[in-house]
Scaffold this active site. Structure first.
Site, short mmCIF file in Angstrom:
data_model
loop_
_atom_site.label_atom_id
_atom_site.label_comp_id
_atom_site.label_asym_id
_atom_site.label_seq_id
_atom_site.Cartn_x
_atom_site.Cartn_y
_atom_site.Cartn_z
N HIS A 1 0.86 -1.19 0.00
CA HIS A 1 0.00 0.00 0.00
C HIS A 1 0.89 1.23 0.00
O HIS A 1 1.96 1.22 0.64
CB HIS A 1 -0.84 0.07 1.29
N CYS B 1 -2.16 3.16 9.02
CA CYS B 1 -3.19 2.22 8.56
C CYS B 1 -4.39 2.17 9.50
O CYS B 1 -5.51 1.86 9.09
CB CYS B 1 -2.65 0.80 8.48
N1 ARG Z 1 -3.88 -6.93 6.52
C1 ARG Z 1 -4.25 -5.72 5.88
C2 ARG Z 1 -4.16 -5.87 4.38
O1 ARG Z 1 -3.29 -6.57 3.93
C3 ARG Z 1 -3.40 -4.58 6.34
C4 ARG Z 1 -3.83 -3.27 5.83
C5 ARG Z 1 -2.94 -2.17 6.19
N2 ARG Z 1 -3.48 -0.94 5.78
C6 ARG Z 1 -2.83 0.04 5.19
N3 ARG Z 1 -3.43 1.13 4.92
N4 ARG Z 1 -1.61 -0.14 4.74
O2 ARG Z 1 -4.95 -5.34 3.66
#
Ligand code: ARG
Length: 701
Positions: A168, A264
């Site tokens: 991300h 996050c």
């Molecule tokens: N386990 C989640 C995923 O893989 C973690 C999300 C983390 N969020 C972020 N905005 N980076 O989607």
């Protein structure tokens, strides 16, 4: 003072690592402690409550990642674009977030189905509100960016993520107050780094190292001059401090196990809108058409890989699969690229594969006038080896003198418009040169699965040649040489001195004598070593193992050059009875033209060696005209030179003991090139042997 910052969080009541959708989750299923998670989350919540106003959304059973509210959607002013999760595991969160936003009175935008976009996890506003940085590559689709630009009326800059640990954008990128940027450059491709560097001046860029990046230092909540993160090295704290930020560390190790941290776990829900900021995006899309054995011949894979490898994205609009083995398939694919430049790069590579624009979208080729002799307009289309056509005044015109790495010049001949390849140095002021990628198409032979299967050679290019397989290839080449000779065709050899060192001279000589070769190209060395061998009766000066001249032999080598210089030329030396055997001898005796191209390392040189390289290239090109087959024997540079001058359709056989050379040369992406990894002397002896078998009416054992 502006309105306080407003943040959305979700308590970890149902948080766990239940599945694996990013590398951090691997090995961590059910390994995070709920108690510790609650404590860590509460601490973060507490810290943020001091800095901002925090709202909560109720977590839900069965959607453990809902704690990561950054992925709820992307808010700007009263508008929110909801996330469309890439992984089914998280799609269950969508209705809950939607409901929350609706209840709070936001204008809710939903993207088309099958267009993944993971909200503020992948889209971060410049903190001055001037534009939106949007990530793609893992979770969000590039094609979502133009939608977001439109829904939120903002400029979107697309950044491609290339390291799956930083899947991300908010895991490796964090715009800060006063135009600063905290980021991990290695997580982005070079194009994206370029975009970043263009927008953010060097003194505002805080690039971090991997050690901080994997502690999620970029996953920071920034409120004015405070940054809240899981952990930062002393060095990073110092650097942030130097530019006026105070760092609050709050451990979030339990959330790291799911691949998330401070940022996050939050979503900013009051992002102010600047009045003079409006929708725009450099993302470009266009539709291409493909016809052929798209699956059997692997074309579809190549095209899609090429698009993605260059930072683009695709959507297959139609795919008509040919049902019978011999029937072709057709596909329409929409290609997107983060900007015009990348699109042109992708398109020029696709044109090479034979991809075309749909007929209702074909435009004429664009051209610009060459302003300086020998210099093309900046955006000139670079040619390849495949038969090419350009569209001029709604007519497709075949490009003449096809070769690689040239420009296409449009002219007016007696029979109308013409097009021809010219190398840069031949361009003249006033020439009309094709630019861009519009209205250009190349023709490819439809490679089908039979051709691929018959292609006994790629295995050798990969370096796994077995003797039997070399023999099989040699049989095929012998057959073709025979055919070409019997129909009066043309075979040109380009050979390096290794041919002599490996004992191949007598075989190559016999091929010339027997009429199989119609031209010879090489450097000074092959001629010198050949003549040296024929004059001295041995391969003097050549270390048979290494293929390099030994100390004493160097004198012989120079004596040979001296002798030929005395007689004025190789021809003269043969006519005068000085040279009585060997490759050069046979060339002279059988009127096989040769061209020797000089280089910086040449001794002598022989009077026949052309030391003016431009002239040498011209001699090569002339000699290659109308060739049916080229044998490239252990000479990388001459072979590459020859390859560049030769259009597709000419069969090339490249023999070298070094697999890397063979791969490089035979990898023209055309079915006509064959690579053979073997000793060139051995290859020539097998070839002559095989030709003898074809000639002799008696069975040889
Ligand atoms: N386990 C989640 C995923 O893989 C973690 C999300 C983390 N969020 C972020 N905005 N980076 O989607």
């Amino acid at each position: 003072m502006a309105e306080p910052i407003h943040i959305l969080m979700c308590a970890p009541d149902h948080y766990d690592v239940d599945y694996v959708i990013n590398p951090w989750m691997e090995g961590n299923i059910h390994k995070s402690s709920r108690d510790r998670a609650v404590k860590q989350w509460s601490k973060l919540n507490h810290v943020l409550n001091d800095l901002a106003k925090v709202d909560l959304v109720q977590g839900q059973l069965g959607v453990p990642d809902m704690v990561f509210t950054a992925n709820a959607g992307l808010v700007l002013g009263d508008n929110v674009v909801l996330s469309r999760f890439f992984h089914p595991e998280r799609q269950g969160e969508e209705p809950y977030f939607k409901k929350w936003f609706e209840e709070k009175g936001f204008n809710v935008f939903e993207l088309p189905k099958d267009l993944p976009f993971e909200g503020a996890g992948d889209a971060l506003l410049d903190r001055e509100g001037r534009w939106l940085w949007a990530g793609y590559g893992f979770r969000s689709e590039l094609d979502s960016h133009p939608y977001i630009a439109k829904c939120l009326d903002i400029e979107v800059l697309s950044l491609r993520l290339i390291d799956d640990r930083f899947y991300h954008l908010d895991t490796c990128f964090c715009p800060l107050t006063d135009g600063y940027l905290l980021y991990y450059p290695e997580a982005f491709d070079s194009y994206s780094n370029h975009v970043i560097e263009k927008r953010v001046p060097a003194e505002k860029r805080i690039a971090i190292a991997e050690a901080d990046a994997i502690n999620f230092a970029c996953n920071t909540v920034n409120v004015q001059h405070t940054v809240v993160m899981n952990k930062a090295s002393d060095n990073l704290k110092q650097r942030l401090g130097d530019v006026g930020f105070s760092v609050i560390e709050t451990p979030l190790t339990e959330f790291l196990k799911a691949g998330g941290a401070a940022k996050c776990l939050t979503l900013r829900i009051n992002e102010p809108v600047l009045p003079d900021v409006h929708a725009s995006t450099p993302v470009e899309s266009r539709v291409i058409q493909m016809v052929g054995h798209l699956l059997d011949a692997g074309i579809m894979n190549r095209v899609l890989d090429l698009v993605v490898d260059n930072g683009g994205s695709f959507k297959v609009l139609n795919f008509n699969l040919g049902i019978e083995r011999q029937s072709t398939s057709a596909a329409d694919v929409r290609i997107s690229a983060p900007d015009h430049e990348v699109m042109e790069e992708i398109m020029s590579q696709l044109i090479e594969i034979g991809v075309v624009a749909p007929s209702d979208e074909v435009s004429n080729a664009r051209s610009e006038t060459c302003e300086q002799t020998g210099v093309a307009p900046d955006d000139f289309y670079v040619t390849n080896i495949y038969p090419t056509e350009v569209r001029i005044q709604d007519q497709w015109i075949r490009v003449q003198k096809q070769r690689m790495d040239g420009a296409i010049v449009i002219g007016d001949g007696p029979e109308g418009t013409t097009a021809q390849c010219k190398i840069l140095r031949d361009l003249e002021q006033g020439d009309r040169v094709v630019v861009g990628v519009e209205g250009i198409r190349t023709m490819r032979k439809t490679a089908n699965r039979e051709l691929k299967a018959n292609d006994e050679f790629s295995f050798m290019a990969a370096g796994v040649s077995s003797e039997r397989r070399v023999e099989l290839v040699v049989e095929q080449i012998a057959w073709e040489l025979r055919q070409i000779r019997d129909r009066g065709g043309k075979v040109v050899v380009t050979a390096g001195p290794v041919v002599i060192h490996t004992g191949g001279a007598k075989h190559l000589s016999s091929l010339i004598r027997d009429g199989y070769i119609q031209g010879l190209l090489g450097g000074n060395a092959i001629a010198v070593h050949d003549i040296e061998q024929s004059l001295m009766g041995t391969s003097l000066g050549v270390d048979m193992q290494k293929g390099t001249p030994v100390r004493g032999g160097h004198r012989h080598h120079l004596k040979v050059i001296n002798t030929v210089r005395r007689y004025g030329s190789i021809h003269q030396s043969v006519e005068q009875g000085v040279i009585t055997q060997g490759i050069m001898y046979e060339c002279v005796k059988h009127n096989v033209p040769f061209a020797l191209a000089g280089s910086i390392r040449d001794d002598g040189p022989l009077p026949d060696t052309q030391m003016d390289l431009i002239k040498a290239q011209e001699e090569y090109a002339q000699l290659l005209e109308g060739t049916d087959m080229i044998l490239m024997l252990s000479t990388m540079l001459h072979s590459i030179g020859v390859g560049n001058m030769t259009p597709a359709g000419v069969k090339m056989v490249c023999v070298d003991i070094n697999p890397a050379v063979v791969t490089k040369l035979s990898d023209r992406g055309s079915v006509e090139s064959i690579g053979i990894v073997t000793d060139v002397g051995l290859f020539l002896s097998l070839l002559v042997n095989q030709l003898d078998k074809l000639t002799s009416p008696y069975q040889t054992i």
